[in-house]
Design a protein around this motif. Sequence first.
Motif, PDB file in Angstrom:
ATOM      1  N   THR A 150      45.509  30.656  26.686  1.00 55.64           N
ATOM      2  CA  THR A 150      46.714  30.064  27.259  1.00 55.64           C
ATOM      3  C   THR A 150      47.488  31.105  28.071  1.00 55.64           C
ATOM      4  OG1 THR A 150      46.881  28.496  25.440  1.00 55.64           O
ATOM      5  CG2 THR A 150      48.898  28.925  26.701  1.00 55.64           C
ATOM      6  N   ASN A 151      47.733  32.262  27.469  1.00 57.48           N
ATOM      7  CA  ASN A 151      48.561  33.280  28.128  1.00 57.48           C
ATOM      8  C   ASN A 151      47.966  33.759  29.443  1.00 57.48           C
ATOM      9  OD1 ASN A 151      50.515  33.308  26.132  1.00 57.48           O
ATOM     10  ND2 ASN A 151      49.555  34.972  24.989  1.00 57.48           N
ATOM     11  N   LEU A 152      46.642  33.883  29.477  1.00 57.14           N
ATOM     12  CA  LEU A 152      45.994  34.366  30.704  1.00 57.14           C
ATOM     13  C   LEU A 152      45.559  33.198  31.583  1.00 57.14           C
ATOM     14  CD1 LEU A 152      43.931  37.373  29.258  1.00 57.14           C
ATOM     15  CD2 LEU A 152      46.168  37.404  30.373  1.00 57.14           C
ATOM     16  N   SER A 153      46.093  32.013  31.318  1.00 60.09           N
ATOM     17  CA  SER A 153      45.802  30.818  32.132  1.00 60.09           C
ATOM     18  C   SER A 153      44.306  30.557  32.247  1.00 60.09           C
ATOM     19  CB  SER A 153      46.387  30.970  33.546  1.00 60.09           C
ATOM     20  OG  SER A 153      47.777  31.161  33.494  1.00 60.09           O
ATOM     21  N   SER A 154      43.552  30.919  31.214  1.00 59.42           N
ATOM     22  CA  SER A 154      42.102  30.768  31.307  1.00 59.42           C
ATOM     23  C   SER A 154      41.697  29.305  31.187  1.00 59.42           C
ATOM     24  CB  SER A 154      41.420  31.590  30.216  1.00 59.42           C
ATOM     25  OG  SER A 154      41.756  32.951  30.353  1.00 59.42           O
ATOM     26  N   GLY A 155      42.296  28.611  30.222  1.00 64.33           N
ATOM     27  CA  GLY A 155      41.940  27.221  29.968  1.00 64.33           C
ATOM     28  C   GLY A 155      41.876  26.980  28.469  1.00 64.33           C
ATOM     29  N   ILE A 156      41.182  25.923  28.061  1.00 70.95           N
ATOM     30  CA  ILE A 156      41.083  25.593  26.644  1.00 70.95           C
ATOM     31  C   ILE A 156      39.618  25.405  26.289  1.00 70.95           C
ATOM     32  CG2 ILE A 156      41.782  24.011  24.816  1.00 70.95           C
ATOM     33  CD1 ILE A 156      44.142  23.151  26.584  1.00 70.95           C
ATOM     34  N   THR A 169      53.878  41.177  26.796  1.00 71.68           N
ATOM     35  CA  THR A 169      54.483  41.599  28.072  1.00 71.68           C
ATOM     36  C   THR A 169      53.459  41.488  29.196  1.00 71.68           C
ATOM     37  OG1 THR A 169      53.890  43.946  28.018  1.00 71.68           O
ATOM     38  CG2 THR A 169      55.811  43.295  26.744  1.00 71.68           C
ATOM     39  N   GLY A 170      53.947  41.333  30.401  1.00 71.87           N
ATOM     40  CA  GLY A 170      53.067  41.275  31.575  1.00 71.87           C
ATOM     41  C   GLY A 170      52.133  40.089  31.543  1.00 71.87           C
ATOM     42  N   MET A 171      52.653  38.948  31.107  1.00 68.19           N
ATOM     43  CA  MET A 171      51.795  37.798  30.864  1.00 68.19           C
ATOM     44  C   MET A 171      51.756  36.823  32.036  1.00 68.19           C
ATOM     45  SD  MET A 171      50.883  37.655  27.188  1.00 68.19           S
ATOM     46  CE  MET A 171      49.461  38.198  28.137  1.00 68.19           C
ATOM     47  N   ASP A 172      51.980  37.314  33.242  1.00 67.21           N
ATOM     48  CA  ASP A 172      52.017  36.398  34.387  1.00 67.21           C
ATOM     49  C   ASP A 172      50.784  36.498  35.270  1.00 67.21           C
ATOM     50  OD1 ASP A 172      52.713  38.946  35.048  1.00 67.21           O
ATOM     51  OD2 ASP A 172      54.291  38.387  36.445  1.00 67.21           O
ATOM     52  N   LEU A 173      49.705  37.095  34.741  1.00 67.04           N
ATOM     53  CA  LEU A 173      48.500  37.268  35.555  1.00 67.04           C
ATOM     54  C   LEU A 173      47.282  36.636  34.881  1.00 67.04           C
ATOM     55  CD1 LEU A 173      49.027  41.039  36.440  1.00 67.04           C
ATOM     56  CD2 LEU A 173      49.437  39.086  37.945  1.00 67.04           C
ATOM     57  N   GLU A 174      46.253  36.371  35.698  1.00 69.12           N
ATOM     58  CA  GLU A 174      44.975  35.955  35.143  1.00 69.12           C
ATOM     59  C   GLU A 174      44.164  37.176  34.712  1.00 69.12           C
ATOM     60  OE1 GLU A 174      42.551  32.587  36.543  1.00 69.12           O
ATOM     61  OE2 GLU A 174      43.884  32.635  38.271  1.00 69.12           O
ATOM     62  N   LEU A 175      43.056  36.903  34.020  1.00 68.64           N
ATOM     63  CA  LEU A 175      42.266  37.944  33.368  1.00 68.64           C
ATOM     64  C   LEU A 175      42.012  39.193  34.219  1.00 68.64           C
ATOM     65  CD1 LEU A 175      40.455  38.959  31.005  1.00 68.64           C
ATOM     66  CD2 LEU A 175      38.568  37.735  32.091  1.00 68.64           C
ATOM     67  N   LEU A 176      41.363  39.037  35.364  1.00 69.10           N
ATOM     68  CA  LEU A 176      40.896  40.233  36.078  1.00 69.10           C
ATOM     69  C   LEU A 176      42.067  41.062  36.606  1.00 69.10           C
ATOM     70  CD1 LEU A 176      37.789  38.668  37.889  1.00 69.10           C
ATOM     71  CD2 LEU A 176      37.851  39.931  35.725  1.00 69.10           C
ATOM     72  N   ASP A 177      43.100  40.411  37.106  1.00 64.94           N
ATOM     73  CA  ASP A 177      44.293  41.143  37.558  1.00 64.94           C
ATOM     74  C   ASP A 177      45.027  41.773  36.382  1.00 64.94           C
ATOM     75  OD1 ASP A 177      43.840  40.555  40.204  1.00 64.94           O
ATOM     76  OD2 ASP A 177      45.023  38.718  40.154  1.00 64.94           O
ATOM     77  N   TRP A 178      45.043  41.052  35.278  1.00 69.25           N
ATOM     78  CA  TRP A 178      45.714  41.548  34.081  1.00 69.25           C
ATOM     79  C   TRP A 178      45.006  42.784  33.525  1.00 69.25           C
ATOM     80  CZ3 TRP A 178      43.720  41.489  29.002  1.00 69.25           C
ATOM     81  CH2 TRP A 178      44.639  41.737  27.982  1.00 69.25           C
ATOM     82  N   LEU A 179      43.693  42.788  33.580  1.00 69.94           N
ATOM     83  CA  LEU A 179      42.951  43.978  33.131  1.00 69.94           C
ATOM     84  C   LEU A 179      43.365  45.186  33.960  1.00 69.94           C
ATOM     85  CD1 LEU A 179      39.335  42.554  32.567  1.00 69.94           C
ATOM     86  CD2 LEU A 179      40.872  43.463  30.806  1.00 69.94           C
ATOM     87  N   ASN A 180      43.415  45.013  35.282  1.00 69.69           N
ATOM     88  CA  ASN A 180      43.735  46.144  36.160  1.00 69.69           C
ATOM     89  C   ASN A 180      45.197  46.565  36.066  1.00 69.69           C
ATOM     90  OD1 ASN A 180      41.221  46.786  37.425  1.00 69.69           O
ATOM     91  ND2 ASN A 180      41.342  44.805  38.460  1.00 69.69           N
ATOM     92  N   THR A 181      46.075  45.610  35.795  1.00 65.40           N
ATOM     93  CA  THR A 181      47.505  45.892  35.825  1.00 65.40           C
ATOM     94  C   THR A 181      48.039  46.334  34.463  1.00 65.40           C
ATOM     95  OG1 THR A 181      47.710  44.189  37.516  1.00 65.40           O
ATOM     96  CG2 THR A 181      49.748  44.914  36.440  1.00 65.40           C
TER      97      THR A 181
END
Lengths: 433, 433
Positions: free
Chosen positions: B295-301, B79-91
């Motif tokens: 992939t989920n956090l749009s980080s890269g490969i 769930t809540g998989m529409d953010l990148e790492l730093l925003d995802w940590l806070n949210t």
Amino acid sequence: MLNNIFALKGTFCYSKDSQNLIIRENAYLICNNGISEGIYEELPACFQGIQVIDHTNKLIIPGLIDLHLHAPQYTFRGTGMDLELLDWLNTSAFPEEARYAESDYAQKAYQIFTEDLKQSPTTRACIFATLHTDATMILMDLLEDTGLKTMVGKVNMDRNAPSYLMEQNASTSAAATRQWIDAVSGRHYQNTFPILTPRFIPSCSDELLILLSEIQQEFHLPVQSHLSENPGEIHWVKELCPDSLFYGDAYDHFNLFGRDHCPTVMAHCVYSTEEEIALMKKQGVYIAHCPQSNTNLSSGIAPAARYLREGLHVGLGTDIAGGFSLSMLRAIADAIQVSKLRWRLVDPSLKALTLPEAFYMATIGGGSFFGKTGSFEKGYELDAVVLDDSSLPSPRSLPPLTRLERLISLSDSSNIIQKFVCGNSIFSNTEDR
Amino acid sequence: MLNNIFALKGTFCYSKDSQNLIIRENAYLICNNGISEGIYEELPACFQGIQVIDHTNKLIIPGLIDLHLHAPQYTFRGTGMDLELLDWLNTSAFPEEARYAESDYAQKAYQIFTEDLKQSPTTRACIFATLHTDATMILMDLLEDTGLKTMVGKVNMDRNAPSYLMEQNASTSAAATRQWIDAVSGRHYQNTFPILTPRFIPSCSDELLILLSEIQQEFHLPVQSHLSENPGEIHWVKELCPDSLFYGDAYDHFNLFGRDHCPTVMAHCVYSTEEEIALMKKQGVYIAHCPQSNTNLSSGIAPAARYLREGLHVGLGTDIAGGFSLSMLRAIADAIQVSKLRWRLVDPSLKALTLPEAFYMATIGGGSFFGKTGSFEKGYELDAVVLDDSSLPSPRSLPPLTRLERLISLSDSSNIIQKFVCGNSIFSNTEDR
């Protein structure tokens, strides 16, 4: 008359449009002769006394539409995934498809496939069979019995294929197609419909495409094929069709690429050029975006978000067995995942697909190829999937949208407890719950 | 003595090395006091009469090693998989982790997590808890009871976090860590071990890292953290540590980056520089490659294939809840899939991971962080997962390697019917089969 009216009670999730999901918690969806009469907070007075199928606290979503899969390849899904498209066809797909010359094998294999499709979240699908007429009829008979709504194609291929899986020439291929259409019309199916299926340009001679175009116009059949999937394939099409402006133009040249009287769905479109995209938009060609297959066969990532946002018709496909999973819920998750990687690695100007967008593709996006389906709004054909997420416990209560998001990522077949197609319950696994 | 000896019968699949899988069909694996005595075609004379656990026709693989996951985040996976790492940590991550200040919540949530981990294909894992000592002990108690072998870390974070999830300063964080280590040593666990867990450079002041390094040296603890996951994160670390040559150097500066006496596992390494890669190789730092999370956090490969082929230590991690799936079989499939996209979209000179390579990462690759584990060869600690693929019927019989490949792509928890850790059966679901 009342016999054909019932209500489904549960928490409904469906697309308003490509940007918005609607949630209706523990509401009533009225089904009248297979068509939605809309969703109500309370059962309206005029419907008092009708049967209520009670799925309180379960999530209910529209049946999902799989716009592209190869039924005969279901047997080897998840195996031999270390090759690109053209080598994979020769090594895995073609040898397996050749086995369907044997009706016994076809019966056994298609029995497994149709049973699994019935228990999947899919209610409608565009399906490739093989070039074998008998085996295609076996598949269609089995699919008819499932209650799923499907379009099924006997495949045409008269060149550039191994001798064990190629029709002799254009006229034998066309003749076999007419024979197959005859056989289908004799069956009087309620659920299963023929779709013309030239495999792809490399497998079909010009002569064959001319004959198929005649058949298309005579019987008003829809068309399915493959388009711009892999760089090697596209290069080959350029060599084979030096006069075509682009890959899609090679179909359009034979009037097999959309327009008013030829509903067409093309799988993949990973590398469509601007001209190809413009023609697909102009002629209403449907795109079957197959993210898992495009990953497994190292094809790349299609700009599905662009297609959707620019108003093209785009749905999702599992592309069994380029894709290994039959689950259209997983296809939604895969589409979102690869769109994130595309944003990061290919084009930061194309934002990743949102959950509402990918969900829309899997429902209304592909569903409109079948008519008015993929939604619970009044007037839509009522296909529904009932999802039980009790196998995913949480220490706190979760809102419905979060529960849907979790199921898209985490569900397996055990989460699907009932499925309706045009208002008929075709599968129910609710006894022990 | 004979009580501690038994044989497992079945079809064994395990890595000889990173390039080769070994298949032993319907053979006998002898387990002596939790250690493999090797695999035999027939039960050797000296072992006649020992108990044989018969899984004829089932596949048996080494227990899989999850090198990186966050137990408290299991509650919101998928769930809540529409953010990148730093925003995802806070949210998503930080607000959820804060709930573990309440022991009741921790007990409820960790109960669900540990039960699911027990039934997954994982036998060993490196696990982040939260900064809360009490909740971390609740998690460790529950994990101890599962029989799984785990390393668990109370998280340290004393800066750049919301006030509701931050330790007051370096000394209170270090003091809480010592108190936690004390509590662990009082428990006399057989299966559950502490691992130092500075969250990542942005969350840990220099003062804290100095104190943690002292604790590391005093108690000879291993270390886990995050490294070079996301461009925004890496940029931030550069600002925070202007004197560090690269991200990994910021850990190394405090002797928390491998070398002889500090076994270290770093998650991600998506964007490691040449210098960082060289230092990880030189100092034996383990890389936890987490393809689904990246992939989920749009980080890269991450270039995991390169790391493996150049001789670095690399295993796989689910990174719950950056990753949504707890299944290490899926992690194998995901690793192969993203490596194909990386080959296509980023670097055609780095060939995609093969099945043997990804399988090796999930077994011996990560397993060596726990000692001699991840293989069935003589002398290895015997962790095993018994897989039943009868839910995946086929119209023809399939060779074991094909069956394994299918299970890696298609299995769910219902395919796992028994699991052994150090020769102990910790989970069995064979009754009705």
